[in-house]
Design an enzyme around this catalytic site. Structure first.
Site, PDB file in Angstrom:
ATOM      1  N   HIS A   1       3.168   9.705  -5.206  1.00  0.00           N
ATOM      2  CA  HIS A   1       3.849  10.422  -4.121  1.00  0.00           C
ATOM      3  C   HIS A   1       3.432   9.833  -2.774  1.00  0.00           C
ATOM      4  O   HIS A   1       2.235   9.731  -2.488  1.00  0.00           O
ATOM      5  CB  HIS A   1       3.488  11.908  -4.189  1.00  0.00           C
TER       6      HIS A   1
ATOM      7  N   HIS B   1      12.162  14.304   3.081  1.00  0.00           N
ATOM      8  CA  HIS B   1      12.531  14.430   1.673  1.00  0.00           C
ATOM      9  C   HIS B   1      14.030  14.648   1.469  1.00  0.00           C
ATOM     10  O   HIS B   1      14.491  14.654   0.326  1.00  0.00           O
ATOM     11  CB  HIS B   1      11.767  15.593   1.028  1.00  0.00           C
TER      12      HIS B   1
ATOM     13  N   ARG C   1       5.236   6.250  13.623  1.00  0.00           N
ATOM     14  CA  ARG C   1       5.381   6.314  12.168  1.00  0.00           C
ATOM     15  C   ARG C   1       4.302   7.235  11.641  1.00  0.00           C
ATOM     16  O   ARG C   1       3.129   6.852  11.521  1.00  0.00           O
ATOM     17  CB  ARG C   1       5.245   4.910  11.548  1.00  0.00           C
TER      18      ARG C   1
ATOM     19  N   CYS D   1       6.080  -1.680  11.541  1.00  0.00           N
ATOM     20  CA  CYS D   1       6.230  -1.050  10.229  1.00  0.00           C
ATOM     21  C   CYS D   1       6.819  -2.049   9.250  1.00  0.00           C
ATOM     22  O   CYS D   1       7.669  -2.868   9.628  1.00  0.00           O
ATOM     23  CB  CYS D   1       7.130   0.178  10.362  1.00  0.00           C
TER      24      CYS D   1
ATOM     25  N   TYR E   1       3.676   0.117  -0.122  1.00  0.00           N
ATOM     26  CA  TYR E   1       3.937  -1.053   0.711  1.00  0.00           C
ATOM     27  C   TYR E   1       3.767  -2.344  -0.084  1.00  0.00           C
ATOM     28  O   TYR E   1       2.799  -3.090   0.079  1.00  0.00           O
ATOM     29  CB  TYR E   1       3.014  -1.032   1.928  1.00  0.00           C
TER      30      TYR E   1
END
Length: 612
Positions: A148, A172, A249, A299, A433
């Site tokens: 998650h 979400h 972010r 990012c 990532y």
């Protein structure tokens, strides 16, 4: 027949029926799990859970009260009706029959068992197999928690409905999140516990209520948590991005740290041998030499929207070109602090392979120890940004800055640093990532390394009309400028990670068929650090008529402007997003394309207006 006799018979009968329950349970619970409707979901149900008494029991057993009664009991007549009437407050066979009928799997349920809310609540945050409810379905999220993106924060919803949290965590609200959750369905909520098809929700506290206010100029992708881009004109306007429009972010809420007590905020340094040392922010400021580094943070999802547009669907926030900004950071070198804590900089030992960072809001990531100890790496524990105290959105009171690396490693609100033989075990390090091949729809997270150093990229951030002048680029291209022709100025940024400096920026007015070089803007009066960690701004000027000569070959009144950059190691950007496509949409660094509307530009010229 006397009442005591009837009651004794009742006890004996109850023992018999309870003795038969395991058989009934097997018949009613496990056989439906083998049905084609259930198997078609490709769900891998957990095999067992542990109760408080440490006895292993099957995960999906229904409440014993939901079992179908024996046929001769369900008839409800004769002596057995009298017997069970005398056994109150024991289980009412009629209610048991009703419960069993309503909880038994049916075709409309897809073969899924029914669960009472009390049962779901038993699978709360401390359960070995946490469950959540979404709409009227029950999900076992045990296997999802490690993957998650919010880590164990999802456990806040365990044992109840996840919807109130997802209403707050607006990130979400995308189809792919629901698709992931659907893999873990194990049943449905019992109809008795539903109202208008949904279970009643518990009141929950909004963890974002204390978040700071954000500048209205920011392009907001999600508010909770805050994910916002730097607006295009601000990207082009100045070399250092102002703090109030520096892109944000956040994975969760912003921790609250009392400004008056911020110097007492502690960071624990733990070494491989288990020894630890604690430093306050005041300790860092007083005991170590301070350094300033000008560095870009970007990012990994910057320009993800381009990959979606030009390749195919990607999962994640659909950033355009603004998930990148540049700032001057001030703080102390991490290597100096690690050395003071007892780590040898020359020989850190075979157990010192990674440096893990943890933040106050549960986020965590790591970098290789070589990057942390590199005297030219300029890794900082920073407490100032653009000559001001770190804003709350950017890590107040202290954050990690790892120049040249993906911003996901620059942990905010840092409170613990661990030197370890393994990388951080958070999902942000091990699962989120990473980049997979264009064909790899099923992601083997252990197959590839986490993103660290960033590749070369560039973007067009602004096009605007200027008063008429003959441009150098027009002269080079042999284009003559008609009377009253206007100049189009194209602006943008170019950046490469690892301390590599941008060497060249190429611009095309015809979709990449022909090229010219942009002018690199000289931003020299800044404290750069040991290497070039910042971006290059660039501009390119051309006559409007020249762009018009390169308009779309299909007759449309627009031209496709393209930019690509090359760094001092001669790394350059790939032409196509299709060639670097990955489902997560990470590192979308292909040529940046912008459609220039000729008709709108010509209309602005006729009205004597500048256009952006």
């Amino acid at each position: 027949m006397s009442t005591p006799v009837l009651r004794q018979i009742g006890w004996d009968l109850l023992k018999v029926t309870r003795g038969l329950r395991p058989c009934l349970r097997h018949a009613q619970t496990f056989e439906p799990l083998q049905s084609s409707s259930f198997c078609a979901r490709s769900i891998r149900p957990p095999t067992a859970i542990r109760t408080a008494s440490s006895k292993a029991v099957p995960t999906r057993l229904p409440n014993p009260r939901r079992l179908r009664p024996l046929p001769f009991l369900a008839a409800g007549g004769g002596i057995f009706t009298i017997l069970f009437a005398s056994l109150q407050p024991f289980d009412d066979p009629i209610r048991i029959a009703q419960d069993a009928a309503s909880s038994s799997p049916s075709d409309s349920d897809g073969g899924l068992p029914r669960y009472r809310l009390a049962e779901v609540k038993q699978h709360g945050p401390k359960s070995e197999r946490p469950w959540v409810i979404y709409e009227d379905k029950v999900y076992d999220i045990t296997d999802w928690v490690p993957a998650h993106p919010g880590g164990e924060v999802i456990l806040r919803a365990a044992g109840g409905s996840i919807e109130p949290y997802w209403d707050i965590f607006s990130i979400h609200k995308s189809p792919y999140v629901r698709e992931i959750l659907e893999q873990y369905v194990v049943g449905r909520v019992h109809p008795i516990d539903l109202k208008d098809g949904r279970p009643l929700r518990d009141h929950i506290e909004d963890p974002f209520v204390a978040d700071p206010a954000r500048d209205a100029r920011m392009r907001m992708l999600t508010e909770k948590p805050c994910n916002a881009e730097t607006p295009n004109d601000e990207l082009a306007k100045s070399f250092l991005t102002p703090n109030e429009v520096f892109y944000v972010r956040n994975h969760m809420w912003v921790p609250v740290v009392d400004e008056a007590e911020s110097d007492n905020h502690n960071i624990t340094i733990e070494l491989p041998d288990g020894e630890s040392k604690v430093y306050s922010v005041q300790d860092l400021k007083a005991r170590f030499q301070q350094h300033a580094v000008t560095a870009v943070l970007q990012c990994s999802g910057n320009r993800r929207n381009d990959m979606t547009r030009y390749a195919q669907k990607t999962n994640g926030l659909q950033w355009t070109v603004g998930a990148i900004s540049c700032a001057k950071w001030e703080g102390v070198r991490l290597r100096d602090v690690l050395a003071d804590a007892g780590l040898s900089l020359e020989d850190p030992g075979e157990d010192a392979k990674h440096v893990q960072f943890s933040g106050l809001e549960a986020y965590g990531a790591s970098i290789p120890v070589a990057a942390a100890l590199d005297p030219m790496g300029d890794v900082l524990l920073a407490f100032k940004m653009n000559d001001a105290v770190l804003p709350r959105d950017h890590g107040f009171p202290v954050r990690v800055i790892v120049p040249g690396h993906v911003a996901a490693r620059c942990v905010k609100w840092v409170n613990k640093i661990v030197v370890s033989d393994e990388e951080s075990n958070t999902t942000w390090q091990r699962r989120d990532y990473k980049c997979f091949g264009p064909n790899e729809a099923k992601q083997d997270w252990d197959k590839y390394k986490a993103i660290q150093v960033m590749p070369v990229t560039s973007a067009i951030t602004r096009t605007r009309l200027k008063p008429s002048t003959n441009t150098e680029s027009d002269a080079r291209s042999g284009q003559s400028e008609s009377a009253g022709d206007r100049v189009v100025q194209i602006e943008g940024y170019a950046y490469s990670g690892g301390g590599r400096e941008i060497q060249r920026v190429d611009v095309s007015l015809d979709g990449g068929e022909t090229w010219d070089q942009a002018q690199l803007i000289d931003d020299t009066n800044l404290e750069r650090g040991s290497k070039v960690w910042c971006w290059k701004r660039w501009k390119y000027e051309v006559g409007l008529s020249t762009i018009g000569a390169n308009k779309n070959p299909h007759g449309e009144a627009k031209a496709t402007l393209v930019v690509k950059a090359t760094d001092d190691a001669y790394n350059t950007q790939p032409e196509s997003h299709k060639s670097i496509y990955n489902l997560r949409g990470n590192l979308a660094t292909a040529w940046h394309r912008v459609d220039f509307d000729l008709a709108a530009a010509q209309h602005s010229c006729e009205e004597g207006k500048d256009q952006e």
